[in-house]
Scaffold this motif. Structure first.
Motif, PDB file in Angstrom:
ATOM      1  N   ILE A  98       0.691  -0.843  -0.029  1.00 17.02           N
ATOM      2  CA  ILE A  98       0.148  -0.232  -0.114  1.00 17.02           C
ATOM      3  C   ILE A  98       0.853   1.254   0.189  1.00 17.02           C
ATOM      4  O   ILE A  98       0.634   2.386  -1.092  1.00 17.02           O
ATOM      5  CB  ILE A  98      -0.924   0.216   1.208  1.00 17.02           C
ATOM      6  N   TRP A  99       1.689   1.301   0.606  1.00 15.31           N
ATOM      7  CA  TRP A  99       2.715   2.207   1.169  1.00 15.31           C
ATOM      8  C   TRP A  99       3.347   2.619  -0.753  1.00 15.31           C
ATOM      9  O   TRP A  99       3.629   3.635  -0.552  1.00 15.31           O
ATOM     10  CB  TRP A  99       4.307   2.419   2.144  1.00 15.31           C
ATOM     11  N   THR A 100       3.352   1.255  -1.096  1.00 13.74           N
ATOM     12  CA  THR A 100       4.704   1.410  -2.184  1.00 13.74           C
ATOM     13  C   THR A 100       3.480   2.009  -3.622  1.00 13.74           C
ATOM     14  O   THR A 100       4.010   3.162  -3.912  1.00 13.74           O
ATOM     15  CB  THR A 100       5.555   0.783  -2.612  1.00 13.74           C
ATOM     16  N   LEU A 101       2.345   1.784  -3.411  1.00 11.79           N
ATOM     17  CA  LEU A 101       1.394   2.013  -4.431  1.00 11.79           C
ATOM     18  C   LEU A 101       1.518   3.944  -4.002  1.00 11.79           C
ATOM     19  O   LEU A 101       1.009   4.662  -4.700  1.00 11.79           O
ATOM     20  CB  LEU A 101       0.100   1.439  -4.495  1.00 11.79           C
ATOM     21  N   LEU A 102       0.637   4.087  -2.201  1.00  8.52           N
ATOM     22  CA  LEU A 102       0.763   5.199  -2.228  1.00  8.52           C
ATOM     23  C   LEU A 102       1.874   6.077  -2.647  1.00  8.52           C
ATOM     24  O   LEU A 102       0.883   7.836  -3.491  1.00  8.52           O
ATOM     25  CB  LEU A 102       0.672   5.068  -0.144  1.00  8.52           C
TER      26      LEU A 102
END
Length: 633
Positions: free
Chosen positions: A615-619
């Motif tokens: 999720i962090w990488t996508l965000l």
């Protein structure tokens, strides 16, 4: 420390405007708030922002040789500049300043492209020789200092310390490189020499680029590599003694400054070793600073205080709130391209704290790569024992089946989380290590990427990054191989990038003694069995420091700068995650499978799985896309 920019017309004599160079230069004002300088002549423009550290009264840049035929814009510190200046004066060169910058122009006159082999330090520079009609770009051996360059449509090349300076150019091609997307979701950063853009590159560490007027654009040339050639056998006791002597010398040459100097102190082995050496090299107390966390699970400040008390340092401490997520948007602006290491948040804060006390800080970065300190090294070497007993033809079908069958158990103690290990054992050594370090596994990237993106990749895999370096590795020892891979990828693309941008955002210079190239030339040759001994990482470093610090500092588990992402995405950032990843720029790009993303969010927010890294990488990628679209409007 400084910021540099430049633009060069390879084929012609374009007169670049002062406004153009100034605009590029001022985007990096934070890297050098003390002074700025510009040089313009037919076909070339150079700019510089200065953070004054040595020779405060002179040394302004761009800086020239005696007859102004050679000019340089330079970022970094050359620690052996005084001995080089003595040698160059003996050759007849005349110095006008006492700065390390002037050594570069005279060294170029004397030794040409081989001048970089004489420099000991961290540096990135662009040098123009009017007589030879050559623009020479160079980057230090480990990549401590960054250098970007772009090929522009009108036969010009532009370079800078940060990507944001190149983004000011209206004719900069900003087409996103699909291979860089694959690499980003594998590593969490875009590894050298690529950037997120097709026509923009990073100069590899230990490489130079010599661009001649009227010539074709050249390839990067390597001038140094990590040797990993075994030492002649010696006793453990004598190696420990020599290690301390070499580390003390690497620290000593980095303590020259005409501004306040101190050190980061996390309470870990590496930073504590640096502080111990500094304390023995000066009479006054060492300025130290550390960051604490409100959660005890992440807080190392008790150990930092213990080391501070032992060496009577002048210690400053700050506390980071566990919900310090307001930096998210600012991080994208700092890094200019997708970057997914969440520890950039506390790193930013510790640099912010340090700048209140000092202008130069010494850091312990590089200790894990040098001495085999990462936990994943232990896991990999344990896997290597299995690989040595079973050929790939047997391992692959066996462990592939076990990897598919075994459940993903994020909630379980680590000993029961065997799925990743099984998947790694089904691969070769290098493929298995890539699987271990990947943020998203090959299988997850296959599910995440849309058919459109897969078509654009044309079969490319991030494995090519590791294969390139593995083939160049001078050692066949399995531990040395993965240390080499990390030094060529993770160290430069993640760790050093993080520290450079976070420190420069606060006009703070960070020096890294454990990445002194002479020190690394020696440590890389130490027996692997003295780096990782049994299950003890950094064995010889810890053994050599036993008289300098207590065992509870030396032999405790590594903690690092952890950030509570999982909690954020189930709490205060829950709505932002859903809105950004399902209705934002990620969706509009057409590059990703929204069904997979939706499943990831649902599984994480329900507590069934920990998908916080994905999720962090996508965000961070979504926020980068938002900046790109805003810039295009």
């Amino acid at each position: 420390m400084c910021g540099i920019v430049g633009i060069f017309d390879i084929k012609g004599e374009t007169e670049f405007s002062c406004d153009l160079i100034s605009r590029m230069n001022e985007t990096q004002h934070h890297r050098g708030p003390d002074e700025g300088g510009i040089h313009l002549e037919a076909g070339i423009g150079l700019g510089h922002r200065r953070l004054s550290i040595i020779d405060l009264s002179s040394g302004q840049q761009p800086l020239f040789n005696e007859d102004s035929s050679v000019v340089v814009t330079y970022n970094g510190e050359i620690y052996n500049f005084q001995e080089l200046s003595v040698e160059l004066k003996a050759c007849g060169h005349i110095f006008k300043t006492h700065s390390d910058t002037e050594v570069i122009v005279h060294a170029w006159e004397e030794w040409g492209e081989a001048c970089v082999e004489r420099f000991r330090g961290m540096f990135a520079f662009g040098l123009w020789d009017r007589n030879k009609k050559v623009l020479f770009l160079a980057r230090d051996r480990l990549g401590i200092k960054p250098l970007f360059y772009a090929l522009l449509p009108n036969n010009t090349v532009a370079f800078s310390s940060e990507l944001k300076a190149l983004k000011t150019l209206e004719n900069l091609p900003r087409e996103i490189e699909p291979k860089s997307i694959e690499d980003y979701f594998t590593f969490g950063y875009v590894p050298e020499p690529r950037t997120i853009y097709k026509q923009v590159y990073k100069l590899r560490p230990g490489h130079t680029l010599s661009i001649k007027k009227g010539g074709d654009f050249p390839e990067q040339i390597e001038y140094w590599d990590i040797p990993f050639v075994p030492l002649i056998s010696s006793t453990e006791e004598s190696l420990c003694k020599e290690l301390v002597e070499r580390m003390r010398e690497a620290v000593d040459i980095r303590m020259v400054a005409e501004v306040p100097l101190g050190a980061f102190l996390s309470g870990g082995v590496d930073s504590s070793a640096i502080v111990a050496m500094m304390a023995g090299l000066q009479d006054k107390p060492v300025h130290t600073c550390s960051i604490g966390f409100k959660e005890k699970l992440f807080n190392e400040t008790a150990y930092a205080k213990q080391v501070s008390a032992q060496y009577k340092t002048d210690h400053f401490e700050g506390v980071v709130d566990s919900d310090d997520f307001n930096l998210l948007n600012q991080l994208v602006d700092l890094y200019d391209e997708p970057y997914a290491d969440s520890s950039a948040i506390p790193t930013y804060r510790v640099c912010e704290l340090a700048k209140k006390q000092v202008t130069v800080a010494l850091s312990g970065d590089g200790g894990d790569e040098n001495f085999g300190g990462y936990r994943r090294y232990r896991w990999h070497m344990n896997e290597e024992k299995v690989r040595s007993l079973m050929p790939l033809t047997i391992r692959k079908p066996l462990f592939t089946a076990l990897g598919k069958w075994y459940p993903k158990a994020d909630w379980a103690p680590k000993i029961f989380r065997a799925k990743t290990t099984f998947q790694s054992l089904a691969r070769s050594s290098v493929e298995g290590y890539l699987h271990t370090v990947s943020l998203l596994t090959e299988e997850q990237r296959e599910l995440l990427f849309s058919d459109k993106l897969k078509g654009m990749l044309e079969g490319y895999s991030s494995m090519e990054v590791f294969k390139y370096h593995a083939e160049k590795c001078p050692s066949k020892d399995p531990l040395s191989l993965i240390q080499y891979l990390d030094m060529k990828t993770y160290l430069v693309g993640d760790i050093l990038t993080k520290v450079d941008r976070a420190s420069m955002a606060h006009s703070l210079e960070v020096r890294v003694p454990l990445l002194d190239h002479k020190f690394i030339e020696w440590t890389s040759r130490l027996p692997a069995t003295l780096k990782l001994k049994g299950q003890e990482g950094k064995y010889i470093l810890k053994k050599s420091l036993e008289s300098y610090m207590t065992n509870d500092v030396l032999y405790r588990d590594k903690m690092g700068f952890a950030v509570p992402l999982a909690k954020w995405f189930r709490g205060p950032l829950k709505e932002k995650v859903t809105e950004s990843l399902l209705n934002g720029h990620i969706k509009e790009s057409g590059l990703f499978n929204l069904d997979f993303i939706k499943n990831v969010i649902e599984q994480h927010q329900s507590g069934k799985r920990d998908y916080s890294v994905i999720i962090w990488t996508l965000l961070m990628f979504d926020t980068f896309l938002e900046r790109e679209i805003d810039a295009a409007v």
